[in-house]
Design a protein around this motif. Sequence first.
Motif, mmCIF file in Angstrom:
data_model
loop_
_atom_site.group_PDB
_atom_site.id
_atom_site.type_symbol
_atom_site.label_atom_id
_atom_site.label_comp_id
_atom_site.label_asym_id
_atom_site.label_seq_id
_atom_site.Cartn_x
_atom_site.Cartn_y
_atom_site.Cartn_z
ATOM 1 N N ARG A 141 0.866 -1.197 0.000
ATOM 2 C CA ARG A 141 0.000 0.000 0.000
ATOM 3 C C ARG A 141 0.890 1.231 0.000
ATOM 4 O O ARG A 141 1.753 1.387 0.869
ATOM 5 C CB ARG A 141 -0.895 -0.012 1.240
ATOM 6 N N GLY A 142 0.706 2.094 -0.990
ATOM 7 C CA GLY A 142 1.509 3.306 -1.053
ATOM 8 C C GLY A 142 2.990 2.993 -1.151
ATOM 9 O O GLY A 142 3.418 2.098 -1.880
ATOM 10 N N GLU A 222 15.626 1.762 -6.210
ATOM 11 C CA GLU A 222 14.466 1.626 -7.086
ATOM 12 C C GLU A 222 13.169 1.869 -6.313
ATOM 13 O O GLU A 222 12.234 2.498 -6.823
ATOM 14 C CB GLU A 222 14.441 0.232 -7.719
ATOM 15 N N ALA A 223 13.119 1.402 -5.060
ATOM 16 C CA ALA A 223 11.931 1.624 -4.233
ATOM 17 C C ALA A 223 11.731 3.112 -3.958
ATOM 18 O O ALA A 223 10.591 3.593 -3.867
ATOM 19 C CB ALA A 223 12.062 0.854 -2.916
ATOM 20 N N ILE A 224 12.816 3.865 -3.839
ATOM 21 C CA ILE A 224 12.712 5.304 -3.616
ATOM 22 C C ILE A 224 12.215 6.003 -4.878
ATOM 23 O O ILE A 224 11.408 6.936 -4.819
ATOM 24 C CB ILE A 224 14.069 5.863 -3.157
ATOM 25 N N LEU A 225 12.665 5.550 -6.039
ATOM 26 C CA LEU A 225 12.161 6.106 -7.301
ATOM 27 C C LEU A 225 10.670 5.817 -7.455
ATOM 28 O O LEU A 225 9.895 6.673 -7.893
ATOM 29 C CB LEU A 225 12.943 5.517 -8.472
ATOM 30 N N GLN A 226 10.249 4.619 -7.069
ATOM 31 C CA GLN A 226 8.819 4.299 -7.117
ATOM 32 C C GLN A 226 8.037 5.141 -6.118
ATOM 33 O O GLN A 226 6.903 5.551 -6.382
ATOM 34 C CB GLN A 226 8.629 2.809 -6.828
ATOM 35 N N ALA A 227 8.660 5.428 -4.959
ATOM 36 C CA ALA A 227 8.011 6.281 -3.956
ATOM 37 C C ALA A 227 7.738 7.665 -4.529
ATOM 38 O O ALA A 227 6.700 8.284 -4.240
ATOM 39 C CB ALA A 227 8.878 6.390 -2.708
ATOM 40 N N ALA A 228 8.655 8.172 -5.359
ATOM 41 C CA ALA A 228 8.451 9.478 -5.988
ATOM 42 C C ALA A 228 7.176 9.464 -6.827
ATOM 43 O O ALA A 228 6.411 10.437 -6.834
ATOM 44 C CB ALA A 228 9.662 9.851 -6.833
#
Length: 315
Positions: A141-142, A222-228
Motif C-alpha cells: 500500500r503506497g 528503485e523503491a525510492i524512485l517508485q516512492a516518488a
Amino acid sequence: MDIAHLGHVELLTPKLEESLRFFVDVMGMTEAGRQGDSVFLRGWDDYERYSLQLTASHTSGMGHAAFRTRSAQALERRIAALRAAGTEVVPHEKNFGHGTGWRFRDPDGHVFEIYWETEWYDAPQELRPALKNQAQRFPARGVSVRRLDHFNCLAVDVGACRAFFEATLGLRLTERIVLDTGEEVGMWLTATNKSYDFAFTKEAHGVGGRFHHVTFALDSREAILQAADVFLENGVFIETGPHKHAVQQTFFLYVWEPGGNRVEVANAGARLVLAPDWKPITWTEAERRKGQAWGLKTIESFHTHGTPPLPGESA
C-alpha cells in the motif's frame, strides 16, 4: 554501548486526520493503536508495537524521540550518567507499547526518552507474514516503508549537543561538518552498526528545539524512485530528490506531510560501521559548498524550513 537502537519518534501535527491519512495511505504504515490525542503507527518490519507517534497539537515539530537500552541495568547506568551531568531525568508512565520511559532535554531543548521494557508486535491473523522472521505482512500500500531509520534535529549549538550525547548516552560520532571558523554545524551519531541513528544540523535562526526531518527506510534505490511516483500520484509536495547525499552517502527523497513536518524515505541503512575504532569523518566548509554527491543543487528550503514554524511564520 548501553543504547540499543532508536525506538520511536513522536511528531506533532495541527492536522491529525490529514497527517494520519498520509502515513497510512501514502507511506503505507499500519495503525497499531490510539491513546489520548495520539495515534501510533508502524512500518511492516518494525519489531516493536510502533515506531511513529502522531499527536494532535496546535503546531508541528517533534514531541520526543525515544531510544531503547540493551538491558534494565543499561537503563539504570544511562539515567545515572545523565543525572551526574546535571540533567533532570523524570519518569513518564502509562506509555503505549512500552514500560516506564525516562525523559530529559538535550542542551538545545529537544525532549528525549530512554526505556527498556517494551511490547513486541504480535500481528493479527490477517497481517501475519509467510516468513516468521518478519514482523508483519508486506502491506503493498503506497510507499510501504519498512522501518523507522533515523531523524534529524536542528540545534543552535551542534557541538554542545554532540558532546552531551557522547558523554551521557555513550553514542559514537561517525561524521560531522566543521566550518572554517571551527564551528561544528552538523554531526551524525550512532548507537548501532548503522552509520547513524540521528543527526543534528545548524539552526539558522537561533531558535532552540526545532526539528528537521524523520526518515523511513526502503530496501533499494528503485523503491525510492517508485516512492516518488506514489507521492506524485497522491499530490504530495516533493521538496527535493531523489539525489544522493555526500555525507553518509544516503540516497534520499524529501516530502512534507500535511502537518508541515519534513519526511524522508531513504536506503539509509546501507552503510555500516563495523570498526570499533572508527575515526569520524570531518567535512570542511569548502567540501560542503560543493553540494550533494550528485543530483540537483540543494533546494534553499532544505536549509531554512524546520518545525515548529518560526515566530510570525505561517505553518
